[in-house]
Design an enzyme around this catalytic site. Structure first.
Site, PDB file in Angstrom:
ATOM      1  N   GLU A 290      34.490  78.169  -8.025  1.00 59.55           N
ATOM      2  CA  GLU A 290      33.085  78.143  -8.424  1.00 59.55           C
ATOM      3  C   GLU A 290      32.182  77.467  -7.403  1.00 59.55           C
ATOM      4  O   GLU A 290      31.043  77.900  -7.180  1.00 59.55           O
ATOM      5  CB  GLU A 290      32.952  77.463  -9.786  1.00 59.55           C
ATOM      6  CG  GLU A 290      33.568  78.233 -10.938  1.00 59.55           C
ATOM      7  CD  GLU A 290      35.044  77.946 -11.157  1.00 59.55           C
ATOM      8  OE1 GLU A 290      35.607  78.438 -12.147  1.00 59.55           O
ATOM      9  OE2 GLU A 290      35.628  77.218 -10.307  1.00 59.55           O
TER      10      GLU A 290
ATOM     11  N   PHE B 206      31.979  75.624 -16.372  1.00 60.50           N
ATOM     12  CA  PHE B 206      32.320  75.692 -14.957  1.00 60.50           C
ATOM     13  C   PHE B 206      31.087  75.903 -14.085  1.00 60.50           C
ATOM     14  O   PHE B 206      31.099  75.581 -12.893  1.00 60.50           O
ATOM     15  CB  PHE B 206      33.312  76.837 -14.715  1.00 60.50           C
ATOM     16  CG  PHE B 206      34.480  76.825 -15.653  1.00 60.50           C
ATOM     17  CD1 PHE B 206      35.079  75.633 -16.050  1.00 60.50           C
ATOM     18  CD2 PHE B 206      34.980  78.012 -16.165  1.00 60.50           C
ATOM     19  CE1 PHE B 206      36.152  75.622 -16.928  1.00 60.50           C
ATOM     20  CE2 PHE B 206      36.060  78.018 -17.048  1.00 60.50           C
ATOM     21  CZ  PHE B 206      36.647  76.820 -17.425  1.00 60.50           C
TER      22      PHE B 206
ATOM     23  N   ASP C 139      38.536  78.105 -27.924  1.00 60.51           N
ATOM     24  CA  ASP C 139      38.946  77.600 -26.603  1.00 60.51           C
ATOM     25  C   ASP C 139      38.929  76.076 -26.533  1.00 60.51           C
ATOM     26  O   ASP C 139      39.542  75.491 -25.646  1.00 60.51           O
ATOM     27  CB  ASP C 139      38.053  78.175 -25.504  1.00 60.51           C
ATOM     28  CG  ASP C 139      38.401  79.627 -25.195  1.00 60.51           C
ATOM     29  OD1 ASP C 139      39.259  80.192 -25.901  1.00 60.51           O
ATOM     30  OD2 ASP C 139      37.812  80.192 -24.261  1.00 60.51           O
TER      31      ASP C 139
ATOM     32  N   HIS D 128      29.273  81.504 -22.673  1.00 64.04           N
ATOM     33  CA  HIS D 128      30.201  80.696 -23.462  1.00 64.04           C
ATOM     34  C   HIS D 128      29.732  79.238 -23.541  1.00 64.04           C
ATOM     35  O   HIS D 128      30.530  78.305 -23.448  1.00 64.04           O
ATOM     36  CB  HIS D 128      31.610  80.786 -22.889  1.00 64.04           C
ATOM     37  CG  HIS D 128      32.229  82.140 -23.023  1.00 64.04           C
ATOM     38  ND1 HIS D 128      31.657  83.269 -22.479  1.00 64.04           N
ATOM     39  CD2 HIS D 128      33.388  82.556 -23.614  1.00 64.04           C
ATOM     40  CE1 HIS D 128      32.415  84.323 -22.732  1.00 64.04           C
ATOM     41  NE2 HIS D 128      33.474  83.925 -23.434  1.00 64.04           N
TER      42      HIS D 128
ATOM     43  N   ARG E  63      28.998  83.246 -26.568  1.00 63.37           N
ATOM     44  CA  ARG E  63      30.116  84.152 -26.848  1.00 63.37           C
ATOM     45  C   ARG E  63      30.040  84.860 -28.200  1.00 63.37           C
ATOM     46  O   ARG E  63      30.358  86.049 -28.276  1.00 63.37           O
ATOM     47  CB  ARG E  63      31.425  83.363 -26.774  1.00 63.37           C
ATOM     48  CG  ARG E  63      32.658  84.162 -27.125  1.00 63.37           C
ATOM     49  CD  ARG E  63      33.870  83.252 -27.189  1.00 63.37           C
ATOM     50  NE  ARG E  63      35.117  83.975 -27.346  1.00 63.37           N
ATOM     51  CZ  ARG E  63      36.295  83.382 -27.498  1.00 63.37           C
ATOM     52  NH1 ARG E  63      36.391  82.066 -27.520  1.00 63.37           N
ATOM     53  NH2 ARG E  63      37.379  84.106 -27.633  1.00 63.37           N
TER      54      ARG E  63
ATOM     55  N   ARG F  31      25.699  87.279 -24.511  1.00 60.39           N
ATOM     56  CA  ARG F  31      26.206  87.631 -23.181  1.00 60.39           C
ATOM     57  C   ARG F  31      26.109  89.133 -22.929  1.00 60.39           C
ATOM     58  O   ARG F  31      25.972  89.572 -21.774  1.00 60.39           O
ATOM     59  CB  ARG F  31      27.643  87.143 -23.011  1.00 60.39           C
ATOM     60  CG  ARG F  31      28.619  87.694 -24.018  1.00 60.39           C
ATOM     61  CD  ARG F  31      30.015  87.127 -23.846  1.00 60.39           C
ATOM     62  NE  ARG F  31      30.860  87.470 -24.970  1.00 60.39           N
ATOM     63  CZ  ARG F  31      32.146  87.739 -24.866  1.00 60.39           C
ATOM     64  NH1 ARG F  31      32.752  87.690 -23.697  1.00 60.39           N
ATOM     65  NH2 ARG F  31      32.855  88.038 -25.937  1.00 60.39           N
TER      66      ARG F  31
ATOM     67  N   SER G  84      34.309  88.866 -19.352  1.00 58.98           N
ATOM     68  CA  SER G  84      33.669  87.893 -20.239  1.00 58.98           C
ATOM     69  C   SER G  84      32.170  87.813 -20.003  1.00 58.98           C
ATOM     70  O   SER G  84      31.403  87.536 -20.928  1.00 58.98           O
ATOM     71  CB  SER G  84      34.300  86.514 -20.037  1.00 58.98           C
ATOM     72  OG  SER G  84      35.643  86.502 -20.461  1.00 58.98           O
TER      73      SER G  84
END
Length: 318
Positions: A61, A86, A120, A112, A170, A13, A40
């Protein structure tokens, strides 16, 4: 094996974020939208340097995708950004209608992704996203392997006219591809030449495939290793040429066994060159909370799993 040097460790990322900073300086058409995850997605510098080209959509979103499509129709090059869970499943209808069907110049940048999101847990560890995106007509699907390749892929996505799904992650991973290596959408990168087995790897599992290849070559097994950074369009010519030489293939991906790279390769081989195939992928199971390293082991996505798959497929070939 292709020579390489590990120059450090970074998350993929960060490659996206640094590419966006560069695009902010060099391409005035590029804009960024984010769903309340600016840090993030490593977009803080872009947002600070280009406040009139950064749009905070909040946790909305579906609206972000629609706004991105509108910006594309107005001549901008929008990168709509959030976690992969998402960016795909939550907004599939908007992507299908306003991006893919309309063929708008929207870049969906999804961080991610996969099991290595880690602690998570299952609700955020989407492993169906490649399948969702590759089924959409007009959509390009890119899954780069390290920081440098993610940076290059982001620049290539910005230059490409049409919808792109760009997937990255991530955890920190070794940086081993050259910083100046050109990124060509739809063109596999060869890492080793061999006549015994083909390994096709994508994303984070490319590093595990490299480690597996080095061990197998020490044992005298010739591996034809390809980095399949683009799932769609697939480099069918390179894949078919490799399997015609080796007669068997292992596909490696941080994705569900259904719908991902292995699925695309299987369809290609069924129609053109049927050979034994083994899959290193998540087998019809949701994820769970844990460190990336623990989860790669638990879900059989680590280097020993690639080696075991090679031994199985070579036994089937015999």
């Amino acid at each position: 094996m292709r020579p390489y040097t590990i120059t450090g460790k970074k998350d993929t990322r960060s490659g996206f974020g640094d590419a966006m900073t560069l695009l902010g300086e060099t391409d005035p058409r590029v804009v960024a939208l984010c769903a309340d995850l600016t840090g993030s997605l490593k977009l803080n510098t872009f947002a600070k340097e280009n406040p009139d080209r950064f749009f905070q959509a909040g946790i909305a979103e579906a609206n972000m995708i629609s706004v991105g499509a509108g910006l594309a129709l107005g001549g901008k090059v929008p990168f709509v950004t959030t976690f992969a869970a998402f960016a795909t499943g939550r907004v599939y209808d908007q992507i299908r209608q306003s991006v893919a069907y309309s063929c708008t110049n929207v870049k969906i940048a999804a961080s991610h992704a996969g099991i290595t999101l880690g602690e998570d847990g299952a609700t955020h560890q989407i492993m169906e996203d490649i399948g969702l995106m590759k089924m959409l007509p007009n959509m390009v699907v890119i899954n780069p392997c390290d920081y440098n390749q993610t940076k290059a892929a982001t620049l290539a996505a910005a230059a490409y006219q049409g919808p792109v799904y760009l997937r990255f992650g991530r955890p920190t991973e070794p940086i081993y591809t050259p910083a100046d290596e050109p990124f060509e959408i739809g063109r596999a990168v060869r890492w080793s030449e061999g006549k015994d087995v083909t390994i096709l790897a994508t994303g984070h599992l490319m590093w595990r495939a490299i480690q597996a290849t080095e061990q197998l070559e020490r044992e005298g097994i010739g591996v034809d290793l390809l980095n399949i950074h683009t799932i769609k369009p697939l480099d069918t010519e390179a894949i078919l040429a490799s399997v015609r030489k080796t007669g068997c293939v292992v596909t490696c991906e941080e994705h569900m066994i259904n719908g991902g790279l292995g699925d695309s390769v299987s369809q290609l081989l069924t129609q053109n060159q049927p050979v034994p195939q083994e899959y290193v992928a998540v087998n019809d199971h949701f994820g769970e909370s844990g460190t990336p390293e623990e989860l790669l082991v638990k879900f059989h996505l680590d280097t020993p799993d690639v080696i075991a798959a090679v031994r199985r497929v070579m036994a089937r070939k015999k």
